[in-house]
Design an enzyme around this catalytic site. Structure first.
Site, PDB file in Angstrom:
ATOM      1  CG  ASN A  49      21.911-107.777  36.433  1.00  0.00           C
ATOM      2  OD1 ASN A  49      21.127-108.292  35.639  1.00  0.00           O
ATOM      3  ND2 ASN A  49      22.949-108.422  36.954  1.00  0.00           N
ATOM      4  N   GLY A 105      23.628-110.334  46.202  1.00  0.00           N
ATOM      5  CA  GLY A 105      22.393-110.986  46.605  1.00  0.00           C
ATOM      6  C   GLY A 105      22.427-111.544  48.022  1.00  0.00           C
ATOM      7  CD  GLU A 124      27.974-106.722  40.068  1.00  0.00           C
ATOM      8  OE1 GLU A 124      27.010-106.009  40.355  1.00  0.00           O
ATOM      9  OE2 GLU A 124      27.849-107.810  39.481  1.00  0.00           O
ATOM     10  CD  GLU A 156      24.061-113.701  39.501  1.00  0.00           C
ATOM     11  OE1 GLU A 156      23.293-113.360  38.584  1.00  0.00           O
ATOM     12  OE2 GLU A 156      24.018-113.185  40.648  1.00  0.00           O
ATOM     13  CB  SER A 183      24.019-106.187  49.099  1.00  0.00           C
ATOM     14  OG  SER A 183      23.871-107.587  48.941  1.00  0.00           O
ATOM     15  CG  HIS A 208      26.696-110.760  36.762  1.00  0.00           C
ATOM     16  ND1 HIS A 208      26.539-111.788  37.659  1.00  0.00           N
ATOM     17  CD2 HIS A 208      26.215-109.643  37.359  1.00  0.00           C
ATOM     18  CE1 HIS A 208      25.980-111.292  38.766  1.00  0.00           C
ATOM     19  NE2 HIS A 208      25.784-109.993  38.605  1.00  0.00           N
ATOM     20  CE  LYS A 243      21.900-110.185  39.865  1.00  0.00           C
ATOM     21  NZ  LYS A 243      22.599-110.705  41.034  1.00  0.00           N
TER      22      LYS A 243
END
Ligand code: PGA
Length: 251
Positions: A11, A176, A170, A101, A214, A99, A13
Protein backbone atom coordinates in the site's frame (compact mmCIF):
# COMPACT_ATOMS: atom_id res chain seq x y z
CA UNK A 1 -3.68 -30.67 1.30
CA UNK A 2 -3.67 -27.59 -0.91
CA UNK A 3 -0.83 -25.28 0.04
CA UNK A 4 -2.31 -21.84 -0.19
CA UNK A 5 -0.03 -19.08 -1.38
CA UNK A 6 0.45 -16.08 0.84
CA UNK A 7 -0.78 -12.74 -0.46
CA UNK A 8 1.59 -9.79 -0.02
CA UNK A 9 0.16 -6.39 -0.95
CA UNK A 10 2.01 -3.07 -0.94
CA UNK A 11 0.00 0.00 0.00
CA UNK A 12 1.97 2.98 -1.29
CA UNK A 13 -0.43 5.46 0.37
CA UNK A 14 0.22 9.09 -0.66
CA UNK A 15 3.76 8.48 -1.84
CA UNK A 16 5.57 8.36 -5.13
CA UNK A 17 6.28 10.31 -8.28
CA UNK A 18 6.78 9.04 -11.79
CA UNK A 19 10.55 8.94 -11.24
CA UNK A 20 10.30 7.34 -7.79
CA UNK A 21 7.82 4.72 -9.01
CA UNK A 22 9.94 3.83 -12.03
CA UNK A 23 12.91 3.15 -9.78
CA UNK A 24 10.84 1.18 -7.26
CA UNK A 25 9.33 -0.95 -10.03
CA UNK A 26 12.72 -1.52 -11.59
CA UNK A 27 13.89 -2.85 -8.22
CA UNK A 28 10.84 -5.08 -7.86
CA UNK A 29 11.22 -6.51 -11.35
CA UNK A 30 14.93 -7.12 -10.75
CA UNK A 31 13.99 -9.07 -7.61
CA UNK A 32 12.25 -11.56 -9.92
CA UNK A 33 9.57 -12.46 -7.38
CA UNK A 34 8.08 -15.19 -9.58
CA UNK A 35 11.30 -17.13 -9.08
CA UNK A 36 12.45 -15.90 -5.67
CA UNK A 37 9.10 -15.72 -3.89
CA UNK A 38 7.11 -18.55 -5.53
CA UNK A 39 4.87 -18.94 -2.48
CA UNK A 40 3.60 -15.38 -2.60
CA UNK A 41 1.02 -13.66 -4.76
CA UNK A 42 2.15 -10.06 -4.88
CA UNK A 43 0.37 -6.79 -5.66
CA UNK A 44 1.04 -3.08 -5.28
CA UNK A 45 -1.51 -0.31 -4.76
CA UNK A 46 -0.26 3.07 -5.99
CA UNK A 47 -2.23 6.34 -5.85
CA UNK A 48 -4.94 6.38 -8.55
CA UNK A 49 -3.09 8.85 -10.74
CA UNK A 50 -0.19 6.43 -11.18
CA UNK A 51 -2.30 3.33 -11.79
CA UNK A 52 -1.95 3.48 -15.57
CA UNK A 53 1.86 3.88 -15.47
CA UNK A 54 2.36 1.22 -12.83
CA UNK A 55 0.06 -1.31 -14.48
CA UNK A 56 1.85 -0.80 -17.79
CA UNK A 57 5.28 -1.17 -16.20
CA UNK A 58 4.24 -4.38 -14.43
CA UNK A 59 2.40 -5.94 -17.35
CA UNK A 60 3.52 -9.50 -17.89
CA UNK A 61 5.22 -9.64 -14.48
CA UNK A 62 4.10 -11.61 -11.45
CA UNK A 63 3.02 -8.41 -9.67
CA UNK A 64 -0.62 -7.35 -9.84
CA UNK A 65 -1.96 -3.87 -9.17
CA UNK A 66 -4.73 -2.54 -6.99
CA UNK A 67 -6.16 0.71 -5.72
CA UNK A 68 -6.21 2.20 -2.24
CA UNK A 69 -9.92 3.05 -2.26
CA UNK A 70 -12.90 2.95 -4.59
CA UNK A 71 -16.14 4.83 -5.10
CA UNK A 72 -19.36 3.01 -4.29
CA UNK A 73 -20.70 4.57 -7.48
CA UNK A 74 -19.97 3.34 -11.01
CA UNK A 75 -20.42 6.77 -12.63
CA UNK A 76 -22.34 9.99 -12.29
CA UNK A 77 -22.13 13.38 -10.61
CA UNK A 78 -19.72 12.39 -7.84
CA UNK A 79 -16.87 14.90 -8.03
CA UNK A 80 -13.50 13.56 -7.06
CA UNK A 81 -14.49 9.89 -7.04
CA UNK A 82 -12.89 7.05 -9.01
CA UNK A 83 -14.94 3.98 -9.86
CA UNK A 84 -14.47 0.26 -10.29
CA UNK A 85 -15.06 0.20 -14.06
CA UNK A 86 -12.47 2.98 -14.48
CA UNK A 87 -9.71 1.22 -12.58
CA UNK A 88 -10.54 -2.09 -14.22
CA UNK A 89 -9.73 -0.45 -17.55
CA UNK A 90 -6.21 0.07 -16.25
CA UNK A 91 -5.79 -3.48 -15.08
CA UNK A 92 -6.52 -3.18 -11.36
CA UNK A 93 -7.21 -6.53 -9.71
CA UNK A 94 -7.63 -5.48 -6.08
CA UNK A 95 -9.17 -2.52 -4.24
CA UNK A 96 -8.30 -1.78 -0.64
CA UNK A 97 -11.42 -0.55 1.17
CA UNK A 98 -11.90 0.64 4.74
CA UNK A 99 -8.27 1.41 5.52
CA UNK A 100 -8.16 3.01 8.96
CA UNK A 101 -6.82 6.22 7.39
CA UNK A 102 -9.99 6.40 5.28
CA UNK A 103 -12.19 5.50 8.24
CA UNK A 104 -10.66 8.19 10.45
CA UNK A 105 -9.67 11.04 8.09
CA UNK A 106 -12.63 10.64 5.75
CA UNK A 107 -15.20 9.49 8.28
CA UNK A 108 -15.98 6.29 6.38
CA UNK A 109 -18.58 4.26 8.24
CA UNK A 110 -18.71 0.48 8.54
CA UNK A 111 -21.64 0.48 6.12
CA UNK A 112 -19.89 2.65 3.53
CA UNK A 113 -16.88 0.34 3.66
CA UNK A 114 -19.15 -2.68 3.18
CA UNK A 115 -20.84 -0.94 0.24
CA UNK A 116 -17.42 -0.25 -1.29
CA UNK A 117 -16.54 -3.93 -0.95
CA UNK A 118 -19.78 -4.79 -2.75
CA UNK A 119 -19.06 -2.25 -5.49
CA UNK A 120 -15.58 -3.71 -5.97
CA UNK A 121 -16.96 -7.23 -6.38
CA UNK A 122 -19.66 -6.08 -8.75
CA UNK A 123 -16.96 -4.62 -11.02
CA UNK A 124 -14.68 -7.62 -10.97
CA UNK A 125 -12.24 -6.36 -8.33
CA UNK A 126 -11.19 -8.25 -5.22
CA UNK A 127 -11.82 -6.04 -2.20
CA UNK A 128 -9.20 -6.05 0.54
CA UNK A 129 -11.35 -5.04 3.50
CA UNK A 130 -9.38 -3.51 6.37
CA UNK A 131 -10.45 -3.81 9.97
CA UNK A 132 -8.64 -2.87 13.16
CA UNK A 133 -8.90 -1.32 16.59
CA UNK A 134 -7.26 1.79 18.03
CA UNK A 135 -4.94 1.65 21.01
CA UNK A 136 -7.66 3.01 23.29
CA UNK A 137 -10.05 0.32 22.08
CA UNK A 138 -7.46 -2.42 22.65
CA UNK A 139 -6.69 -1.14 26.13
CA UNK A 140 -10.41 -1.08 26.91
CA UNK A 141 -10.68 -4.76 25.91
CA UNK A 142 -12.75 -3.83 22.86
CA UNK A 143 -10.62 -5.36 20.10
CA UNK A 144 -12.97 -8.22 19.21
CA UNK A 145 -16.06 -6.04 19.55
CA UNK A 146 -14.60 -3.45 17.15
CA UNK A 147 -13.24 -5.76 14.45
CA UNK A 148 -16.33 -7.96 14.83
CA UNK A 149 -18.60 -4.96 14.22
CA UNK A 150 -16.55 -3.81 11.22
CA UNK A 151 -16.60 -7.29 9.67
CA UNK A 152 -20.30 -7.84 10.44
CA UNK A 153 -21.29 -4.91 8.22
CA UNK A 154 -19.42 -6.60 5.37
CA UNK A 155 -20.93 -10.01 6.11
CA UNK A 156 -24.45 -8.59 6.19
CA UNK A 157 -23.94 -6.62 2.98
CA UNK A 158 -22.19 -9.21 0.82
CA UNK A 159 -24.23 -12.33 1.52
CA UNK A 160 -23.24 -15.09 -0.90
CA UNK A 161 -20.22 -13.14 -2.18
CA UNK A 162 -18.50 -13.14 1.20
CA UNK A 163 -16.05 -15.87 0.25
CA UNK A 164 -14.65 -13.73 -2.61
CA UNK A 165 -13.03 -11.06 -0.45
CA UNK A 166 -9.70 -10.58 1.31
CA UNK A 167 -9.66 -9.21 4.87
CA UNK A 168 -6.74 -7.30 6.36
CA UNK A 169 -6.39 -6.97 10.12
CA UNK A 170 -4.53 -3.75 10.77
CA UNK A 171 -4.40 -2.62 14.38
CA UNK A 172 -4.42 1.18 14.12
CA UNK A 173 -1.77 1.45 16.84
CA UNK A 174 0.65 -0.60 14.73
CA UNK A 175 0.30 1.33 11.47
CA UNK A 176 3.33 3.39 10.61
CA UNK A 177 4.39 3.43 14.25
CA UNK A 178 7.08 0.76 14.17
CA UNK A 179 5.03 -1.13 16.79
CA UNK A 180 4.06 -4.47 15.32
CA UNK A 181 1.43 -6.64 16.92
CA UNK A 182 3.23 -9.71 18.26
CA UNK A 183 2.61 -12.83 16.18
CA UNK A 184 0.46 -14.12 19.06
CA UNK A 185 -1.60 -10.92 19.27
CA UNK A 186 -2.15 -10.92 15.52
CA UNK A 187 -2.94 -14.64 15.39
CA UNK A 188 -5.54 -14.28 18.17
CA UNK A 189 -7.45 -11.63 16.21
CA UNK A 190 -7.08 -13.56 12.95
CA UNK A 191 -8.53 -16.67 14.59
CA UNK A 192 -11.45 -14.59 15.84
CA UNK A 193 -12.06 -13.17 12.33
CA UNK A 194 -11.76 -16.65 10.78
CA UNK A 195 -14.38 -18.00 13.18
CA UNK A 196 -16.71 -15.10 12.45
CA UNK A 197 -16.38 -15.65 8.70
CA UNK A 198 -16.87 -19.41 9.05
CA UNK A 199 -19.98 -19.05 11.14
CA UNK A 200 -21.42 -16.58 8.62
CA UNK A 201 -20.76 -18.93 5.72
CA UNK A 202 -18.80 -22.20 5.64
CA UNK A 203 -17.03 -21.28 2.40
CA UNK A 204 -15.86 -17.95 3.81
CA UNK A 205 -13.55 -19.79 6.21
CA UNK A 206 -11.05 -19.74 3.34
CA UNK A 207 -11.00 -15.95 2.98
CA UNK A 208 -7.34 -14.83 3.01
CA UNK A 209 -6.58 -12.90 6.19
CA UNK A 210 -3.70 -10.43 5.87
CA UNK A 211 -1.92 -8.76 8.74
CA UNK A 212 -0.84 -5.13 8.39
CA UNK A 213 0.98 -2.75 10.68
CA UNK A 214 4.75 -2.21 10.61
CA UNK A 215 5.49 -5.47 8.77
CA UNK A 216 9.22 -5.48 7.98
CA UNK A 217 11.67 -8.01 6.52
CA UNK A 218 12.74 -9.01 10.03
CA UNK A 219 9.27 -9.76 11.43
CA UNK A 220 7.43 -11.02 8.33
CA UNK A 221 8.41 -14.68 8.53
CA UNK A 222 7.27 -15.00 12.13
CA UNK A 223 3.94 -13.33 11.37
CA UNK A 224 3.37 -15.40 8.21
CA UNK A 225 4.08 -18.60 10.15
CA UNK A 226 0.92 -18.13 12.23
CA UNK A 227 -1.91 -20.52 11.42
CA UNK A 228 -4.42 -17.85 10.40
CA UNK A 229 -2.12 -15.24 8.85
CA UNK A 230 -2.32 -15.63 5.08
CA UNK A 231 -0.14 -12.70 4.09
CA UNK A 232 0.47 -9.05 4.71
CA UNK A 233 -0.62 -5.53 3.81
CA UNK A 234 2.59 -3.53 3.76
CA UNK A 235 2.87 0.25 4.04
CA UNK A 236 6.25 1.84 4.67
CA UNK A 237 8.31 -1.20 3.73
CA UNK A 238 6.52 -1.41 0.37
CA UNK A 239 8.32 1.76 -0.72
CA UNK A 240 11.70 0.02 -0.66
CA UNK A 241 12.11 -2.65 -3.33
CA UNK A 242 14.60 -4.68 -1.29
CA UNK A 243 12.38 -4.68 1.81
CA UNK A 244 9.19 -5.48 -0.06
CA UNK A 245 10.90 -8.29 -1.97
CA UNK A 246 12.31 -9.69 1.29
CA UNK A 247 8.82 -9.68 2.81
CA UNK A 248 7.44 -11.53 -0.23
CA UNK A 249 10.26 -14.06 0.09
CA UNK A 250 9.41 -14.53 3.78
CA UNK A 251 6.19 -16.16 2.58
P1 PGA B 1 2.77 0.26 7.71
O1 PGA B 1 1.32 0.47 7.06
O2 PGA B 1 3.32 -1.03 7.16
O3 PGA B 1 3.55 1.47 7.27
O4 PGA B 1 2.57 0.21 9.18
C1 PGA B 1 0.45 -0.61 6.85
C2 PGA B 1 -0.85 -0.10 6.26
O5 PGA B 1 -1.37 0.92 6.72
O6 PGA B 1 -1.40 -0.71 5.31
Amino acid sequence: MIVMKKLVVGNWKLHGSRAFNAELIQGLLAADLAATAPRADVAVCPPFVFLSDVAAALQGSAIAVGTQDLSVQAQGAFTGEVSGPMVREFGAKYAIVGHSERRSYHAESDQLVADKAKAALSHGLIPIVCVGETLAEREAGQTEAVVGRQLKAVIDTLGEQLSQIVVAYEPVWAIGTGKTASPEQAQAVHAFLRAQLRSAQAQAAGVPLLYGGSVKPDNAAELFAQADIDGGLIGGAALKAADFAAIARAA
